[in-house]
Design a protein around this motif. Structure first.
Motif, mmCIF file in Angstrom:
data_model
loop_
_atom_site.group_PDB
_atom_site.id
_atom_site.type_symbol
_atom_site.label_atom_id
_atom_site.label_comp_id
_atom_site.label_asym_id
_atom_site.label_seq_id
_atom_site.Cartn_x
_atom_site.Cartn_y
_atom_site.Cartn_z
ATOM 1 N N UNK A 1 0.833 -1.199 0.000
ATOM 2 C CA UNK A 1 0.000 0.000 0.000
ATOM 3 C C UNK A 1 0.867 1.247 0.000
ATOM 4 N N UNK A 2 0.334 2.293 -0.588
ATOM 5 C CA UNK A 2 0.866 3.633 -0.351
ATOM 6 C C UNK A 2 0.102 4.117 0.867
ATOM 7 N N UNK A 3 0.806 4.334 1.961
ATOM 8 C CA UNK A 3 0.136 4.637 3.222
ATOM 9 C C UNK A 3 0.315 6.078 3.679
ATOM 10 N N UNK A 4 1.193 6.819 2.999
ATOM 11 C CA UNK A 4 1.525 8.160 3.470
ATOM 12 C C UNK A 4 2.137 8.946 2.315
ATOM 13 N N UNK A 5 1.989 10.250 2.355
ATOM 14 C CA UNK A 5 2.685 11.125 1.419
ATOM 15 C C UNK A 5 3.572 12.053 2.236
ATOM 16 N N UNK A 6 4.721 12.392 1.670
ATOM 17 C CA UNK A 6 5.662 13.247 2.406
ATOM 18 C C UNK A 6 6.329 14.221 1.452
ATOM 19 N N UNK A 7 6.490 15.435 1.932
ATOM 20 C CA UNK A 7 7.267 16.446 1.226
ATOM 21 C C UNK A 7 8.689 16.339 1.744
ATOM 22 N N UNK A 8 9.645 16.154 0.827
ATOM 23 C CA UNK A 8 11.044 16.071 1.239
ATOM 24 C C UNK A 8 11.845 17.200 0.603
ATOM 25 N N UNK A 9 12.887 17.586 1.293
ATOM 26 C CA UNK A 9 13.803 18.624 0.824
ATOM 27 C C UNK A 9 15.014 17.910 0.226
#
Length: 185
Positions: free
Chosen positions: A154-162
């Protein structure tokens, strides 16, 4: 530079981390260790410059009611002349809508019309190795094509990364997706 990534469930993440470790131990690829605390992911979007506060606020609102996405890895692939090897997920309507809905909602943040992560350019993938010589790419392909059968997760989360720093990609903000309601009526 920034990227929005889809983070996988723990079981799938562990499978990929084990592959990264095995490729490293076999002296095939150091990909997993080139960036501090790298996590398995599928990149959804990239940005050259970003108003982080506004983006995070919009991200929190947009993903508030979004559900986790089932994902299945049936194949491995490579980009031409890249030395990259990746798991390629089955391209489902749900995955494509998840991606295109993100880009529609966050369109005002798009500052790179040539981004490979835009709809109609995007090839969803989870990188296993990168910048390999042709010989190492062949070795990695042979190893990875025999190591696993189908991987369901599953794709369980989204995150913005630098991704400004070459050796680090810290998470600026992340949002867990809702578990799907599997109750039958």
């Amino acid at each position: 530079m920034y990227a929005l990534i889809a983070i996988l469930d723990e079981k799938t993440e562990l499978i990929i981390k084990d592959i990264w470790k095995e490729l490293y131990e076999k002296s095939i690829s150091i990909y997993a260790y080139e960036v501090e605390n790298r996590i398995p992911h599928i990149t959804l979007a990239s940005y050259n410059d970003l108003n982080k506060a506004e983006y995070v606020k919009q991200m929190d609102e947009f993903y508030e009611d979004k559900s986790a996405i089932d994902i299945t890895f049936h194949s491995i692939g490579s980009f031409l002349n890249s030395g990259a090897l990746f798991f390629s997920p089955t391209v489902t309507i749900e995955l494509m809508e998840f991606h295109s809905n993100h880009h529609r909602y966050f369109e005002r943040f798009n500052d790179n019309p040539n981004s490979l992560y835009l709809p109609n350019n995007w090839i969803p993938h989870c990188t296993l190795a990168n910048r390999l010589s042709p010989e190492k790419l062949s070795e990695a392909f042979n190893y990875c094509s025999k190591r696993n059968s189908t991987i369901q997760g599953k794709i369980k989360e989204v995150a913005l990364i630098d991704v400004t720093n070459k050796n680090k990609a810290p998470i600026v903000y992340s949002k867990e997706l809702n578990e799907k309601n599997t109750t039958k009526v």
